[in-house]
Enzyme design. Structure first.
Site, PDB file in Angstrom:
ATOM      1  N   ASN A 140      -2.820   7.261  -3.753  1.00 53.17           N
ATOM      2  CA  ASN A 140      -2.569   6.106  -3.049  1.00 53.17           C
ATOM      3  C   ASN A 140      -4.579   6.764  -2.347  1.00 53.17           C
ATOM      4  OD1 ASN A 140      -2.797   3.877  -0.577  1.00 53.17           O
ATOM      5  ND2 ASN A 140      -3.677   5.171   0.373  1.00 53.17           N
ATOM      6  N   GLU A 141      -5.466   5.837  -2.759  1.00 43.83           N
ATOM      7  CA  GLU A 141      -6.991   5.332  -1.994  1.00 43.83           C
ATOM      8  C   GLU A 141      -7.786   7.304  -1.865  1.00 43.83           C
ATOM      9  OE1 GLU A 141      -7.147   4.544   1.956  1.00 43.83           O
ATOM     10  OE2 GLU A 141      -7.093   1.815   0.786  1.00 43.83           O
ATOM     11  N   GLN A 153       0.849  -5.564   6.285  1.00 43.63           N
ATOM     12  CA  GLN A 153       2.726  -5.196   5.477  1.00 43.63           C
ATOM     13  C   GLN A 153       3.644  -5.678   6.173  1.00 43.63           C
ATOM     14  OE1 GLN A 153       2.862  -0.554   6.501  1.00 43.63           O
ATOM     15  NE2 GLN A 153       0.731   0.149   5.748  1.00 43.63           N
ATOM     16  N   GLU A 199       4.870   0.969   5.200  1.00 42.13           N
ATOM     17  CA  GLU A 199       4.499   2.345   4.834  1.00 42.13           C
ATOM     18  C   GLU A 199       5.466   3.232   6.776  1.00 42.13           C
ATOM     19  OE1 GLU A 199       0.335   3.016   5.776  1.00 42.13           O
ATOM     20  OE2 GLU A 199       0.521   5.267   4.921  1.00 42.13           O
ATOM     21  N   GLU A 238      -3.105  -3.512  -1.501  1.00 43.06           N
ATOM     22  CA  GLU A 238      -3.426  -3.498  -0.099  1.00 43.06           C
ATOM     23  C   GLU A 238      -4.327  -4.882  -0.127  1.00 43.06           C
ATOM     24  OE1 GLU A 238      -3.964  -0.335   2.271  1.00 43.06           O
ATOM     25  OE2 GLU A 238      -2.215   1.632   0.898  1.00 43.06           O
ATOM     26  N   TYR A 241      -9.301  -5.473   2.324  1.00 45.30           N
ATOM     27  CA  TYR A 241      -8.720  -5.538   3.922  1.00 45.30           C
ATOM     28  C   TYR A 241      -9.521  -7.342   4.033  1.00 45.30           C
ATOM     29  CZ  TYR A 241      -5.387  -2.682   4.012  1.00 45.30           C
ATOM     30  OH  TYR A 241      -4.252  -1.423   4.036  1.00 45.30           O
TER      31      TYR A 241
HETATM   32  O1  AHR Z   1      -2.176  -0.240   5.249  1.00 45.17           O
HETATM   33  C1  AHR Z   1      -3.463   0.766   5.947  1.00 45.17           C
HETATM   34  C2  AHR Z   1      -3.912   1.709   5.894  1.00 45.17           C
HETATM   35  O2  AHR Z   1      -5.193   0.712   4.824  1.00 45.17           O
HETATM   36  C3  AHR Z   1      -3.240   1.985   4.649  1.00 45.17           C
HETATM   37  O3  AHR Z   1      -2.746   3.876   4.861  1.00 45.17           O
HETATM   38  C4  AHR Z   1      -4.247   2.446   3.474  1.00 45.17           C
HETATM   39  O4  AHR Z   1      -4.231   3.132   2.201  1.00 45.17           O
HETATM   40  C5  AHR Z   1      -5.563   1.766   4.031  1.00 45.17           C
HETATM   41  O5  AHR Z   1      -6.561   2.335   4.354  1.00 45.17           O
END
Ligand code: AHR
Length: 515
Positions: free
Chosen positions: A195-196, A368, A48, A320, A263
Protein backbone atom coordinates in the site's frame (compact mmCIF):
# COMPACT_ATOMS: atom_id res chain seq x y z
CA UNK A 1 -12.04 6.15 -36.31
CA UNK A 2 -13.71 6.02 -32.91
CA UNK A 3 -17.48 5.84 -33.25
CA UNK A 4 -19.30 8.74 -31.68
CA UNK A 5 -22.15 7.13 -29.70
CA UNK A 6 -24.28 10.22 -30.18
CA UNK A 7 -24.17 10.43 -33.95
CA UNK A 8 -26.36 7.39 -34.52
CA UNK A 9 -29.09 8.99 -32.43
CA UNK A 10 -29.26 11.88 -34.81
CA UNK A 11 -29.39 13.97 -31.71
CA UNK A 12 -29.09 17.70 -31.85
CA UNK A 13 -28.39 19.09 -28.42
CA UNK A 14 -31.12 21.58 -27.69
CA UNK A 15 -28.83 23.66 -25.60
CA UNK A 16 -30.10 25.89 -22.86
CA UNK A 17 -33.66 26.24 -24.03
CA UNK A 18 -37.12 24.70 -23.97
CA UNK A 19 -38.33 23.11 -20.75
CA UNK A 20 -38.40 25.88 -18.22
CA UNK A 21 -39.69 29.36 -18.44
CA UNK A 22 -37.39 30.39 -15.61
CA UNK A 23 -33.92 29.98 -14.20
CA UNK A 24 -31.03 27.93 -15.43
CA UNK A 25 -31.28 25.12 -17.95
CA UNK A 26 -29.12 22.43 -19.51
CA UNK A 27 -29.30 19.31 -21.64
CA UNK A 28 -28.31 15.71 -21.14
CA UNK A 29 -28.14 13.24 -24.00
CA UNK A 30 -27.94 9.54 -23.24
CA UNK A 31 -26.87 6.84 -25.68
CA UNK A 32 -27.39 3.10 -25.40
CA UNK A 33 -24.40 2.38 -27.61
CA UNK A 34 -22.08 0.74 -25.10
CA UNK A 35 -20.52 -2.61 -24.33
CA UNK A 36 -19.21 -1.58 -20.91
CA UNK A 37 -20.53 -2.84 -17.60
CA UNK A 38 -20.22 -0.67 -14.51
CA UNK A 39 -18.48 -3.09 -12.16
CA UNK A 40 -20.17 -3.40 -8.80
CA UNK A 41 -16.69 -3.26 -7.30
CA UNK A 42 -16.59 0.51 -7.94
CA UNK A 43 -18.84 0.70 -4.88
CA UNK A 44 -16.28 -0.90 -2.54
CA UNK A 45 -15.36 0.12 1.01
CA UNK A 46 -12.24 0.32 3.14
CA UNK A 47 -11.74 -0.68 6.79
CA UNK A 48 -8.31 -0.06 8.31
CA UNK A 49 -7.00 -0.63 11.80
CA UNK A 50 -7.27 3.09 12.40
CA UNK A 51 -9.16 4.99 15.10
CA UNK A 52 -12.62 3.50 15.64
CA UNK A 53 -12.91 1.91 12.19
CA UNK A 54 -12.41 -1.67 13.36
CA UNK A 55 -12.19 -1.46 17.17
CA UNK A 56 -15.30 0.33 18.46
CA UNK A 57 -16.70 0.29 14.91
CA UNK A 58 -17.20 -3.12 13.29
CA UNK A 59 -15.68 -4.98 16.24
CA UNK A 60 -17.03 -3.97 19.63
CA UNK A 61 -16.69 -4.78 23.28
CA UNK A 62 -18.54 -7.92 24.40
CA UNK A 63 -20.57 -5.83 26.86
CA UNK A 64 -21.89 -3.27 24.35
CA UNK A 65 -25.72 -3.57 24.31
CA UNK A 66 -26.18 -4.12 20.55
CA UNK A 67 -26.88 -7.26 18.52
CA UNK A 68 -23.59 -9.00 17.74
CA UNK A 69 -22.16 -12.14 16.22
CA UNK A 70 -18.97 -12.80 18.17
CA UNK A 71 -17.92 -9.18 18.56
CA UNK A 72 -19.15 -8.05 15.11
CA UNK A 73 -21.85 -5.39 15.34
CA UNK A 74 -24.89 -6.57 13.42
CA UNK A 75 -26.76 -3.25 13.06
CA UNK A 76 -23.76 -2.05 11.03
CA UNK A 77 -23.78 -5.27 9.02
CA UNK A 78 -27.49 -4.85 8.24
CA UNK A 79 -27.04 -1.23 7.15
CA UNK A 80 -24.14 -2.11 4.83
CA UNK A 81 -26.00 -5.08 3.38
CA UNK A 82 -28.82 -2.74 2.43
CA UNK A 83 -26.49 -0.72 0.20
CA UNK A 84 -24.94 -3.92 -1.20
CA UNK A 85 -21.29 -3.22 -0.49
CA UNK A 86 -19.42 -5.45 -2.95
CA UNK A 87 -15.98 -5.60 -1.32
CA UNK A 88 -14.16 -4.56 1.82
CA UNK A 89 -10.46 -3.62 1.78
CA UNK A 90 -8.43 -4.52 4.89
CA UNK A 91 -6.21 -4.25 7.05
CA UNK A 92 -4.87 -0.94 5.64
CA UNK A 93 -3.79 1.57 4.45
CA UNK A 94 -0.50 2.36 6.05
CA UNK A 95 -1.29 -0.26 8.70
CA UNK A 96 -1.04 -3.03 6.08
CA UNK A 97 2.73 -2.60 5.68
CA UNK A 98 3.41 -3.18 9.35
CA UNK A 99 0.82 -5.91 9.84
CA UNK A 100 2.03 -9.46 10.36
CA UNK A 101 -0.85 -11.84 9.76
CA UNK A 102 0.38 -14.52 12.15
CA UNK A 103 -0.22 -12.08 15.03
CA UNK A 104 -3.95 -12.22 14.25
CA UNK A 105 -4.69 -15.96 14.22
CA UNK A 106 -5.16 -18.56 16.95
CA UNK A 107 -6.63 -18.09 20.44
CA UNK A 108 -7.31 -14.37 21.01
CA UNK A 109 -5.75 -14.35 24.47
CA UNK A 110 -2.45 -15.65 23.10
CA UNK A 111 -2.15 -13.07 20.32
CA UNK A 112 0.76 -10.63 20.61
CA UNK A 113 0.22 -6.93 21.13
CA UNK A 114 1.79 -4.25 18.97
CA UNK A 115 1.79 -0.46 18.75
CA UNK A 116 -0.06 1.04 15.80
CA UNK A 117 2.68 3.53 14.90
CA UNK A 118 0.76 5.11 12.04
CA UNK A 119 -2.45 5.83 13.86
CA UNK A 120 -2.24 7.40 17.30
CA UNK A 121 0.33 4.99 18.77
CA UNK A 122 -2.47 2.91 20.27
CA UNK A 123 -2.04 -0.67 21.39
CA UNK A 124 -3.32 -3.20 18.87
CA UNK A 125 -4.35 -6.42 20.59
CA UNK A 126 -4.87 -8.31 17.33
CA UNK A 127 -8.26 -9.62 18.48
CA UNK A 128 -9.55 -8.76 14.99
CA UNK A 129 -7.48 -10.85 12.58
CA UNK A 130 -7.84 -12.94 9.46
CA UNK A 131 -10.70 -15.19 10.62
CA UNK A 132 -12.65 -12.29 12.12
CA UNK A 133 -12.28 -10.22 8.93
CA UNK A 134 -13.46 -13.07 6.76
CA UNK A 135 -16.37 -13.76 9.09
CA UNK A 136 -17.31 -10.07 8.70
CA UNK A 137 -17.15 -10.30 4.89
CA UNK A 138 -19.26 -13.43 5.02
CA UNK A 139 -21.91 -11.63 7.10
CA UNK A 140 -21.81 -8.65 4.74
CA UNK A 141 -22.04 -10.90 1.68
CA UNK A 142 -19.09 -9.05 0.13
CA UNK A 143 -15.71 -9.99 -1.34
CA UNK A 144 -12.63 -9.58 0.86
CA UNK A 145 -9.85 -7.42 -0.57
CA UNK A 146 -6.67 -7.97 1.47
CA UNK A 147 -3.64 -5.68 1.28
CA UNK A 148 -0.46 -7.70 1.88
CA UNK A 149 2.64 -6.39 3.62
CA UNK A 150 5.48 -5.48 1.25
CA UNK A 151 7.04 -2.66 3.30
CA UNK A 152 8.10 -4.65 6.37
CA UNK A 153 7.04 -8.19 5.49
CA UNK A 154 8.81 -10.90 3.56
CA UNK A 155 7.90 -12.65 0.33
CA UNK A 156 7.58 -15.87 2.31
CA UNK A 157 5.19 -14.25 4.82
CA UNK A 158 2.86 -13.04 2.08
CA UNK A 159 3.07 -16.29 0.19
CA UNK A 160 2.19 -18.32 3.32
CA UNK A 161 -0.75 -16.03 4.16
CA UNK A 162 -2.24 -16.76 0.73
CA UNK A 163 -1.60 -20.48 1.18
CA UNK A 164 -3.22 -20.34 4.65
CA UNK A 165 -6.27 -18.65 3.14
CA UNK A 166 -6.78 -20.42 -0.14
CA UNK A 167 -5.12 -23.83 -0.26
CA UNK A 168 -6.71 -27.17 0.54
CA UNK A 169 -3.47 -29.13 0.68
CA UNK A 170 -2.06 -31.15 3.55
CA UNK A 171 0.67 -28.60 4.23
CA UNK A 172 1.26 -27.54 7.84
CA UNK A 173 0.00 -24.01 7.28
CA UNK A 174 -3.29 -25.28 5.84
CA UNK A 175 -3.72 -27.71 8.75
CA UNK A 176 -3.25 -24.71 11.03
CA UNK A 177 -6.18 -22.92 9.37
CA UNK A 178 -8.31 -26.01 9.85
CA UNK A 179 -7.29 -26.21 13.50
CA UNK A 180 -8.24 -22.55 13.86
CA UNK A 181 -11.78 -23.35 12.83
CA UNK A 182 -12.01 -23.01 9.05
CA UNK A 183 -11.73 -26.33 7.23
CA UNK A 184 -12.60 -24.99 3.77
CA UNK A 185 -10.34 -22.60 1.84
CA UNK A 186 -11.55 -18.99 2.04
CA UNK A 187 -10.96 -18.34 -1.68
CA UNK A 188 -9.87 -14.73 -1.34
CA UNK A 189 -9.30 -13.34 -4.85
CA UNK A 190 -8.54 -9.61 -4.48
CA UNK A 191 -4.96 -9.12 -3.29
CA UNK A 192 -3.11 -5.84 -2.83
CA UNK A 193 0.68 -6.10 -3.13
CA UNK A 194 1.59 -3.40 -0.61
CA UNK A 195 0.00 0.00 0.00
CA UNK A 196 1.29 3.45 -0.89
CA UNK A 197 4.75 2.04 -1.56
CA UNK A 198 5.79 5.58 -2.55
CA UNK A 199 5.09 6.73 1.03
CA UNK A 200 4.16 4.97 4.29
CA UNK A 201 4.55 1.59 2.56
CA UNK A 202 8.33 1.99 2.13
CA UNK A 203 9.18 5.30 0.40
CA UNK A 204 10.18 3.48 -2.77
CA UNK A 205 10.83 4.66 -6.30
CA UNK A 206 8.51 3.18 -8.95
CA UNK A 207 11.47 1.32 -10.49
CA UNK A 208 12.28 -0.38 -7.18
CA UNK A 209 8.62 -1.06 -6.38
CA UNK A 210 7.81 -2.56 -9.78
CA UNK A 211 10.70 -5.00 -9.40
CA UNK A 212 9.54 -5.85 -5.88
CA UNK A 213 5.97 -6.29 -7.14
CA UNK A 214 7.15 -8.93 -9.60
CA UNK A 215 9.05 -10.73 -6.87
CA UNK A 216 6.14 -10.77 -4.39
CA UNK A 217 3.59 -11.53 -7.12
CA UNK A 218 5.63 -14.51 -8.35
CA UNK A 219 5.11 -16.23 -5.01
CA UNK A 220 1.52 -15.11 -4.54
CA UNK A 221 0.09 -18.32 -5.95
CA UNK A 222 -3.29 -19.20 -7.37
CA UNK A 223 -5.10 -22.09 -5.68
CA UNK A 224 -8.09 -24.03 -7.07
CA UNK A 225 -11.11 -21.74 -7.37
CA UNK A 226 -9.09 -18.75 -6.17
CA UNK A 227 -7.24 -17.10 -9.03
CA UNK A 228 -5.70 -14.01 -7.47
CA UNK A 229 -6.36 -10.55 -8.87
CA UNK A 230 -3.08 -8.93 -7.85
CA UNK A 231 -3.35 -5.19 -7.43
CA UNK A 232 -0.16 -3.15 -7.55
CA UNK A 233 0.38 -0.20 -5.27
CA UNK A 234 -0.21 2.66 -7.69
CA UNK A 235 0.33 6.38 -7.88
CA UNK A 236 -0.27 9.09 -5.36
CA UNK A 237 -2.72 11.48 -7.05
CA UNK A 238 -1.00 13.04 -10.10
CA UNK A 239 2.26 11.07 -9.97
CA UNK A 240 1.97 10.03 -13.61
CA UNK A 241 5.55 8.80 -13.71
CA UNK A 242 4.65 6.10 -11.19
CA UNK A 243 1.93 4.82 -13.51
CA UNK A 244 4.22 5.00 -16.55
CA UNK A 245 6.98 2.98 -14.85
CA UNK A 246 4.65 0.34 -13.39
CA UNK A 247 2.80 -0.13 -16.67
CA UNK A 248 6.07 -0.43 -18.56
CA UNK A 249 7.74 -2.84 -16.13
CA UNK A 250 4.88 -5.12 -15.09
CA UNK A 251 2.99 -7.24 -17.60
CA UNK A 252 -0.81 -7.29 -17.64
CA UNK A 253 -0.64 -11.05 -17.06
CA UNK A 254 0.86 -10.44 -13.63
CA UNK A 255 -1.12 -7.39 -12.52
CA UNK A 256 -4.94 -7.28 -12.55
CA UNK A 257 -5.08 -3.74 -11.25
CA UNK A 258 -3.07 -0.64 -10.45
CA UNK A 259 -4.32 1.38 -7.51
CA UNK A 260 -4.75 5.17 -7.32
CA UNK A 261 -5.16 7.15 -4.10
CA UNK A 262 -6.61 10.63 -4.12
CA UNK A 263 -8.25 12.56 -1.30
CA UNK A 264 -10.28 15.76 -1.55
CA UNK A 265 -8.73 18.29 0.83
CA UNK A 266 -11.13 21.26 1.21
CA UNK A 267 -8.43 23.97 1.34
CA UNK A 268 -5.93 22.00 -0.73
CA UNK A 269 -3.50 22.37 2.21
CA UNK A 270 -2.62 19.13 4.06
CA UNK A 271 -1.43 21.15 7.07
CA UNK A 272 -4.79 22.87 7.54
CA UNK A 273 -7.35 20.90 5.63
CA UNK A 274 -10.51 22.72 6.74
CA UNK A 275 -13.38 21.83 9.01
CA UNK A 276 -15.92 19.10 8.25
CA UNK A 277 -18.82 21.20 9.49
CA UNK A 278 -17.82 24.83 9.55
CA UNK A 279 -17.06 26.18 6.09
CA UNK A 280 -18.22 29.05 3.90
CA UNK A 281 -19.19 29.04 0.23
CA UNK A 282 -15.66 29.90 -0.85
CA UNK A 283 -14.31 26.81 0.90
CA UNK A 284 -17.20 24.71 -0.43
CA UNK A 285 -16.23 25.83 -3.93
CA UNK A 286 -12.54 24.99 -3.48
CA UNK A 287 -13.58 21.60 -2.06
CA UNK A 288 -15.60 20.85 -5.17
CA UNK A 289 -12.77 22.02 -7.47
CA UNK A 290 -10.49 19.57 -5.63
CA UNK A 291 -13.10 16.81 -5.81
CA UNK A 292 -13.53 17.29 -9.59
CA UNK A 293 -9.77 16.81 -9.99
CA UNK A 294 -10.60 13.08 -9.89
CA UNK A 295 -11.87 13.41 -13.49
CA UNK A 296 -8.50 14.69 -14.67
CA UNK A 297 -6.57 12.08 -12.67
CA UNK A 298 -8.59 9.15 -13.93
CA UNK A 299 -8.44 10.45 -17.53
CA UNK A 300 -4.67 10.99 -17.51
CA UNK A 301 -3.74 7.77 -15.68
CA UNK A 302 -6.07 5.86 -18.04
CA UNK A 303 -4.37 7.43 -21.07
CA UNK A 304 -0.97 6.19 -19.84
CA UNK A 305 -2.41 2.75 -19.14
CA UNK A 306 -3.93 2.70 -22.67
CA UNK A 307 -0.42 3.07 -24.15
CA UNK A 308 0.80 -0.15 -22.53
CA UNK A 309 -2.49 -1.99 -22.20
CA UNK A 310 -4.79 -1.00 -25.08
CA UNK A 311 -7.14 -3.89 -24.35
CA UNK A 312 -7.72 -2.51 -20.86
CA UNK A 313 -6.85 -5.75 -19.08
CA UNK A 314 -5.45 -3.88 -16.07
CA UNK A 315 -8.05 -2.10 -13.96
CA UNK A 316 -7.48 1.30 -12.41
CA UNK A 317 -8.43 0.63 -8.78
CA UNK A 318 -9.17 3.85 -6.88
CA UNK A 319 -8.98 2.11 -3.53
CA UNK A 320 -8.72 5.23 -1.38
CA UNK A 321 -10.87 8.26 -2.11
CA UNK A 322 -13.07 10.74 -0.27
CA UNK A 323 -12.91 14.03 1.62
CA UNK A 324 -10.24 14.38 4.33
CA UNK A 325 -10.90 17.28 6.73
CA UNK A 326 -9.44 18.32 10.05
CA UNK A 327 -10.66 15.78 12.64
CA UNK A 328 -13.39 16.59 15.13
CA UNK A 329 -11.87 18.07 18.34
CA UNK A 330 -10.17 15.44 20.50
CA UNK A 331 -9.72 13.01 17.61
CA UNK A 332 -6.13 13.62 16.61
CA UNK A 333 -4.54 10.52 15.08
CA UNK A 334 -7.85 8.71 14.64
CA UNK A 335 -9.27 10.68 11.70
CA UNK A 336 -12.82 10.91 13.01
CA UNK A 337 -14.72 13.56 11.05
CA UNK A 338 -18.37 14.54 10.62
CA UNK A 339 -20.14 14.16 7.30
CA UNK A 340 -22.28 16.93 5.79
CA UNK A 341 -24.39 17.46 2.70
CA UNK A 342 -21.11 18.60 1.08
CA UNK A 343 -19.76 15.06 1.57
CA UNK A 344 -22.81 13.63 -0.18
CA UNK A 345 -22.22 15.94 -3.17
CA UNK A 346 -18.60 14.71 -3.27
CA UNK A 347 -19.72 11.08 -3.15
CA UNK A 348 -22.29 11.54 -5.94
CA UNK A 349 -19.83 13.47 -8.12
CA UNK A 350 -17.00 10.97 -7.63
CA UNK A 351 -19.22 7.96 -8.29
CA UNK A 352 -20.46 9.67 -11.48
CA UNK A 353 -16.83 10.06 -12.56
CA UNK A 354 -16.13 6.38 -11.87
CA UNK A 355 -19.29 5.24 -13.69
CA UNK A 356 -18.30 7.34 -16.69
CA UNK A 357 -14.82 5.77 -16.71
CA UNK A 358 -16.02 2.26 -15.99
CA UNK A 359 -14.10 0.83 -18.96
CA UNK A 360 -10.90 1.36 -16.93
CA UNK A 361 -12.04 2.08 -13.36
CA UNK A 362 -13.36 -1.30 -12.31
CA UNK A 363 -12.77 -1.20 -8.59
CA UNK A 364 -12.67 1.49 -5.90
CA UNK A 365 -12.98 1.91 -2.16
CA UNK A 366 -14.27 4.87 -0.21
CA UNK A 367 -12.04 5.82 2.75
CA UNK A 368 -13.38 4.64 5.13
CA UNK A 369 -16.51 2.68 6.06
CA UNK A 370 -17.02 3.39 9.78
CA UNK A 371 -15.94 6.35 11.99
CA UNK A 372 -12.93 7.26 9.80
CA UNK A 373 -12.64 10.04 7.18
CA UNK A 374 -15.66 10.13 4.80
CA UNK A 375 -17.54 7.46 6.69
CA UNK A 376 -20.79 5.75 5.72
CA UNK A 377 -21.64 5.21 9.38
CA UNK A 378 -20.72 6.99 12.62
CA UNK A 379 -21.09 5.34 16.00
CA UNK A 380 -21.01 6.47 19.61
CA UNK A 381 -21.08 3.42 21.87
CA UNK A 382 -24.40 1.72 21.00
CA UNK A 383 -25.70 4.70 18.96
CA UNK A 384 -25.33 4.70 15.21
CA UNK A 385 -25.90 7.32 12.51
CA UNK A 386 -26.13 6.84 8.75
CA UNK A 387 -24.26 9.72 7.11
CA UNK A 388 -25.37 11.64 3.99
CA UNK A 389 -22.65 9.70 2.13
CA UNK A 390 -24.35 6.43 3.10
CA UNK A 391 -27.56 7.64 1.43
CA UNK A 392 -25.70 8.36 -1.81
CA UNK A 393 -24.39 4.79 -1.91
CA UNK A 394 -27.95 3.64 -1.27
CA UNK A 395 -29.23 5.67 -4.25
CA UNK A 396 -26.38 4.64 -6.56
CA UNK A 397 -26.50 0.88 -5.87
CA UNK A 398 -28.76 0.54 -8.94
CA UNK A 399 -25.69 1.14 -11.14
CA UNK A 400 -23.86 -1.92 -9.82
CA UNK A 401 -23.16 -4.36 -12.67
CA UNK A 402 -25.51 -2.44 -14.96
CA UNK A 403 -24.74 -1.51 -18.57
CA UNK A 404 -22.95 1.82 -18.72
CA UNK A 405 -24.76 4.39 -20.88
CA UNK A 406 -22.57 7.14 -22.41
CA UNK A 407 -23.80 10.66 -21.68
CA UNK A 408 -23.23 14.13 -23.04
CA UNK A 409 -23.97 17.08 -20.78
CA UNK A 410 -24.35 20.74 -21.56
CA UNK A 411 -24.92 22.65 -18.33
CA UNK A 412 -24.43 26.12 -16.86
CA UNK A 413 -21.43 27.02 -14.73
CA UNK A 414 -21.40 27.56 -11.01
CA UNK A 415 -19.17 30.54 -10.36
CA UNK A 416 -17.50 31.88 -7.21
CA UNK A 417 -15.00 34.76 -7.25
CA UNK A 418 -14.63 34.55 -11.02
CA UNK A 419 -13.75 30.84 -10.94
CA UNK A 420 -16.10 28.36 -12.60
CA UNK A 421 -16.99 24.68 -12.47
CA UNK A 422 -19.78 22.88 -14.28
CA UNK A 423 -22.80 23.04 -12.01
CA UNK A 424 -24.15 19.58 -12.84
CA UNK A 425 -22.58 16.16 -13.32
CA UNK A 426 -24.31 12.89 -14.15
CA UNK A 427 -24.04 9.23 -15.09
CA UNK A 428 -26.48 6.66 -16.42
CA UNK A 429 -26.90 2.90 -16.71
CA UNK A 430 -29.39 0.26 -17.79
CA UNK A 431 -30.01 -2.78 -15.61
CA UNK A 432 -30.67 -6.36 -16.72
CA UNK A 433 -34.45 -5.76 -16.61
CA UNK A 434 -34.10 -2.81 -19.04
CA UNK A 435 -34.70 -0.08 -16.45
CA UNK A 436 -32.61 3.05 -16.98
CA UNK A 437 -31.11 4.83 -13.98
CA UNK A 438 -29.77 8.36 -14.16
CA UNK A 439 -27.85 9.99 -11.31
CA UNK A 440 -27.54 13.77 -11.34
CA UNK A 441 -25.68 16.07 -8.95
CA UNK A 442 -26.32 19.81 -8.79
CA UNK A 443 -23.32 21.46 -7.14
CA UNK A 444 -24.84 24.94 -7.34
CA UNK A 445 -26.08 25.77 -3.84
CA UNK A 446 -28.40 28.56 -5.07
CA UNK A 447 -30.13 27.55 -8.29
CA UNK A 448 -32.54 24.89 -9.41
CA UNK A 449 -31.37 23.73 -12.84
CA UNK A 450 -33.80 22.32 -15.38
CA UNK A 451 -32.26 19.53 -17.39
CA UNK A 452 -33.91 18.32 -20.60
CA UNK A 453 -32.85 14.80 -21.47
CA UNK A 454 -32.96 13.29 -24.90
CA UNK A 455 -33.72 9.58 -24.70
CA UNK A 456 -34.97 8.90 -28.22
CA UNK A 457 -33.66 5.32 -28.46
CA UNK A 458 -34.96 4.24 -25.05
CA UNK A 459 -38.53 3.05 -24.58
CA UNK A 460 -39.96 4.19 -21.27
CA UNK A 461 -43.32 5.18 -19.82
CA UNK A 462 -42.79 6.29 -16.23
CA UNK A 463 -40.19 8.09 -14.18
CA UNK A 464 -39.68 7.98 -10.43
CA UNK A 465 -36.74 8.89 -8.25
CA UNK A 466 -35.10 9.79 -4.99
CA UNK A 467 -33.48 13.02 -3.88
CA UNK A 468 -30.98 13.90 -1.17
CA UNK A 469 -30.68 17.55 -0.14
CA UNK A 470 -30.98 19.79 2.90
CA UNK A 471 -31.37 23.45 3.82
CA UNK A 472 -27.64 24.06 4.29
CA UNK A 473 -24.45 22.58 2.84
CA UNK A 474 -23.15 22.24 6.40
CA UNK A 475 -26.14 20.19 7.59
CA UNK A 476 -25.19 16.88 9.21
CA UNK A 477 -26.80 13.87 10.86
CA UNK A 478 -25.98 13.68 14.56
CA UNK A 479 -26.67 11.20 17.35
CA UNK A 480 -29.43 13.58 18.54
CA UNK A 481 -30.87 14.25 15.10
CA UNK A 482 -29.91 11.15 13.13
CA UNK A 483 -32.36 11.72 10.30
CA UNK A 484 -31.87 15.37 9.47
CA UNK A 485 -30.56 14.47 6.01
CA UNK A 486 -32.52 11.59 4.54
CA UNK A 487 -33.76 10.31 1.22
CA UNK A 488 -37.05 11.65 -0.13
CA UNK A 489 -39.16 10.62 -3.10
CA UNK A 490 -38.39 12.93 -6.02
CA UNK A 491 -41.31 14.46 -7.89
CA UNK A 492 -39.41 16.97 -10.04
CA UNK A 493 -39.10 14.80 -13.18
CA UNK A 494 -41.70 14.59 -15.99
CA UNK A 495 -42.12 12.89 -19.34
CA UNK A 496 -42.54 15.38 -22.17
CA UNK A 497 -43.01 13.38 -25.39
CA UNK A 498 -39.90 11.22 -25.59
CA UNK A 499 -37.96 13.73 -23.50
CA UNK A 500 -37.39 13.76 -19.79
CA UNK A 501 -37.51 17.11 -18.01
CA UNK A 502 -35.91 17.30 -14.57
CA UNK A 503 -36.00 20.24 -12.19
CA UNK A 504 -32.84 19.53 -10.26
CA UNK A 505 -32.90 21.29 -6.89
CA UNK A 506 -29.92 23.34 -5.73
CA UNK A 507 -27.22 21.33 -3.85
CA UNK A 508 -28.89 18.00 -4.46
CA UNK A 509 -28.27 14.46 -5.61
CA UNK A 510 -31.06 12.79 -7.58
CA UNK A 511 -31.32 9.26 -8.94
CA UNK A 512 -34.11 8.58 -11.44
CA UNK A 513 -35.57 5.30 -12.61
CA UNK A 514 -37.17 5.11 -16.03
CA UNK A 515 -39.24 2.10 -17.02
O1 AHR B 1 -7.03 6.25 4.80
C1 AHR B 1 -6.07 6.79 5.66
C2 AHR B 1 -4.65 6.64 5.11
O2 AHR B 1 -4.51 7.39 3.95
C3 AHR B 1 -4.24 5.25 4.70
O3 AHR B 1 -3.77 4.50 5.75
C4 AHR B 1 -3.14 5.51 3.72
O4 AHR B 1 -3.04 4.51 2.75
C5 AHR B 1 -3.49 6.86 3.14
O5 AHR B 1 -2.42 7.72 3.13
Amino acid sequence: MKKNPFLHLGVIALSLLSSASFGQTGTLNISTDSKTTISKHIYGQFAEHLGRGIYGGFWVDKTLPVKKQDRIRLDIVDALKKIKIPNLRWPGGCFADEYHWRDGIGPATARPRMVNTNWGGVTEDNSFGTHEFLELCDLLGCEPYIAGNVGSGTVDEMSKWIEYLNSNSSSTVVQERKKNGHPAPYKVTFWGVGNESWGCGGNMTPEYYSDLFKRYASFAKDYPGAKLNKIASGPNADDYRWTEVCMKNISSGMMAGLSLHYYTIPTGNWGKKGSATNFDEKEYFSTMVNCLKMEELVTKHSAIMDKYDPDKKVALVVDEWGIWTDPEPGNWGVLYQQNSLRDALIAGTTLNIFNNHSDRVRMAALAQAINVLQALILTDKEKMVLTPTYHVFDMYKVHQDAKYLPIKLSVPDYEVDGKKIEAVNASASQDAAGKVHISLVNLDPHNTITITTNLSDIKWQTVSGQVLTSAKLTDINTFKDANKIHLNAFTGAKKDGDKLVVNLPAKSIVTLELK
